[in-house]
Design a protein around this motif. Structure first.
Motif, PDB file in Angstrom:
ATOM      1  N   PRO A 117     -56.730 -12.274  -6.725  1.00 31.31           N
ATOM      2  CA  PRO A 117     -56.358 -13.668  -7.021  1.00 31.31           C
ATOM      3  C   PRO A 117     -56.576 -14.618  -5.854  1.00 31.31           C
ATOM      4  N   GLY A 118     -56.545 -14.107  -4.632  1.00 26.01           N
ATOM      5  CA  GLY A 118     -56.780 -14.964  -3.479  1.00 26.01           C
ATOM      6  C   GLY A 118     -58.226 -15.375  -3.334  1.00 26.01           C
ATOM      7  N   ARG A 119     -59.117 -14.673  -4.029  1.00 25.26           N
ATOM      8  CA  ARG A 119     -60.546 -14.945  -3.939  1.00 25.26           C
ATOM      9  C   ARG A 119     -61.089 -15.621  -5.193  1.00 25.26           C
ATOM     10  N   TRP A 120     -60.641 -15.183  -6.368  1.00 26.85           N
ATOM     11  CA  TRP A 120     -61.197 -15.677  -7.634  1.00 26.85           C
ATOM     12  C   TRP A 120     -60.169 -16.503  -8.391  1.00 26.85           C
ATOM     13  N   ASP A 121     -60.608 -17.625  -8.971  1.00 29.62           N
ATOM     14  CA  ASP A 121     -59.727 -18.430  -9.822  1.00 29.62           C
ATOM     15  C   ASP A 121     -59.439 -17.687 -11.127  1.00 29.62           C
ATOM     16  N   GLY A 122     -60.512 -17.251 -11.802  1.00 28.35           N
ATOM     17  CA  GLY A 122     -60.344 -16.427 -12.992  1.00 28.35           C
ATOM     18  C   GLY A 122     -59.758 -17.141 -14.195  1.00 28.35           C
ATOM     19  N   VAL A 123     -60.521 -18.055 -14.800  1.00 29.18           N
ATOM     20  CA  VAL A 123     -60.076 -18.740 -16.014  1.00 29.18           C
ATOM     21  C   VAL A 123     -59.830 -17.741 -17.142  1.00 29.18           C
ATOM     22  N   LEU A 124     -60.650 -16.705 -17.204  1.00 26.18           N
ATOM     23  CA  LEU A 124     -60.529 -15.690 -18.250  1.00 26.18           C
ATOM     24  C   LEU A 124     -59.792 -14.448 -17.738  1.00 26.18           C
ATOM     25  N   LEU A 125     -59.148 -14.569 -16.597  1.00 26.51           N
ATOM     26  CA  LEU A 125     -58.451 -13.441 -15.978  1.00 26.51           C
ATOM     27  C   LEU A 125     -56.991 -13.799 -15.742  1.00 26.51           C
ATOM     28  N   PRO A 126     -56.185 -13.878 -16.794  1.00 22.45           N
ATOM     29  CA  PRO A 126     -54.801 -14.337 -16.639  1.00 22.45           C
ATOM     30  C   PRO A 126     -53.847 -13.308 -16.041  1.00 22.45           C
TER      31      PRO A 126
END
Length: 331
Positions: A117-126
């Protein structure tokens, strides 16, 4: 489930990290490090990303192993893998991995896990790995909310087909112009362009937004340079894409939006080609039909994965429409 391990199958899909891809290319970590540092980049960032990702995958396998039967699958094998009807699929990676998996599923629930989570925002990764022990039991019981995603489909007249979660690209795999006949809503046009992009609601904030922003910005600036209007009169922020006009900064359609948008990139008008049918909607009322006039290098690929494509050369007709299936993301 009373804490007991279920016999239901969980398919965990993982991908290669940047470091792994470099090692494949340069054979060893040392050679990969030499290449990266010679370019002045920070190799430690590649190592850190790799370690964090590997740790996340290993922990996910442990967590899921207490809940059901786990099968680990590499991303490259997804197109040829046969998912069971009752499988639960877990993607550990970036948004692109989720999209790449979703188009090969037939209604199976997909859980997107952000490994870093510190690297990727992840719109599809809740979710994170720690959430799996709470999420998966609810998915097994059918108590977890699922969000439907509209898919695009390209169907060729030779029987082949390809689905798109974010978008489809139809054109040539080089920078040479694509030649084809386009037909939509009873209108037919010969075109030469850099290709056609078909976007879903989920993809509306990606390639579609980029193309519309570029088109609106060019039109606005061209008008100003020609002295045709003032900046205020050509302010593109005052119009809306859903109503048929363009608003690049705020193009965000629902994931289950019931229409697709097609845009033609860099259409070239000439004696033999036109540039009128360059933007529009595709819905249940009728598909978009494209007939290739490219002797070679014509392709259709989806979601930016150029290695998984359909050949689209002279005489092949593609019917672009809403897919008969929906993606299902766990939220």
């Amino acid at each position: 489930m009373s804490g007991a391990r279920s016999e239901k199958k969980i398919v965990l899909v993982k991908r290669k990290t940047r470091l792994e891809e470099l090692v494949v290319r340069y054979n060893t970590i040392q050679q990969a490090q030499f290449y990266i540092e010679r370019l002045g980049a920070d190799f430690s960032d590649y190592v850190s990303e790799d370690l964090n990702y590997r740790a996340a995958v290993e922990q996910a396998v442990i967590e899921l192993g207490t809940l059901g039967r786990v099968q680990v699958l590499d991303r490259q094998h997804v197109p040829n893998f046969i998912f069971g009807e009752e499988d639960t699929v877990v993607a550990v990676g970036q948004d692109g991995l989720v999209a790449n998996i979703l188009k090969y599923l037939k209604g199976q629930p997909l859980v997107g896990v952000n490994p870093d989570p510190g690297r990727w925002d992840g719109v599809l990764l809740p979710f994170t790995v720690k959430d799996l022990k709470l999420i998966i039991p609810d998915v097994f019981r059918g108590r977890r909310q699922l969000r439907e995603v509209t898919l695009a489909k390209a169907q060729l007249n030779d029987g082949q087909s390809l689905y798109g979660v974010n978008d489809l690209f139809i054109g040539r795999n080089t920078h040479v112009s694509a030649c084809y006949q386009l037909q939509v809503n009873g209108q037919i046009e010969q075109q030469s362009s850099s290709g056609i992009i078909v976007s879903t609601g989920l993809g509306s904030t990606g390639w579609l937004k980029s193309v519309l922003a570029g088109a609106a910005g060019i039109s606005k600036r061209a008008a100003q340079l020609k002295g045709m209007s003032s900046p205020e009169e050509t302010d593109s922020s005052s119009v809306n894409v859903v109503s048929g006009t363009l608003e690049p900064p705020d193009v965000q359609l629902p994931w289950d939006y019931s229409k697709l948008y097609f845009t033609v990139r860099e259409p070239f008008p000439s004696k033999a080609t036109s540039a009128e049918l360059v933007f529009g909607q595709i819905g249940e009322e009728g598909p978009l039909r494209i007939t290739s006039q490219m002797p070679e290098n014509g392709v259709i690929f989806s979601d930016g994965v150029e290695s998984d494509f359909l050949e689209f050369n002279s005489g092949v007709e593609a019917t672009i429409c809403l897919a008969e299936k929906k993606g299902r993301l766990v939220v």
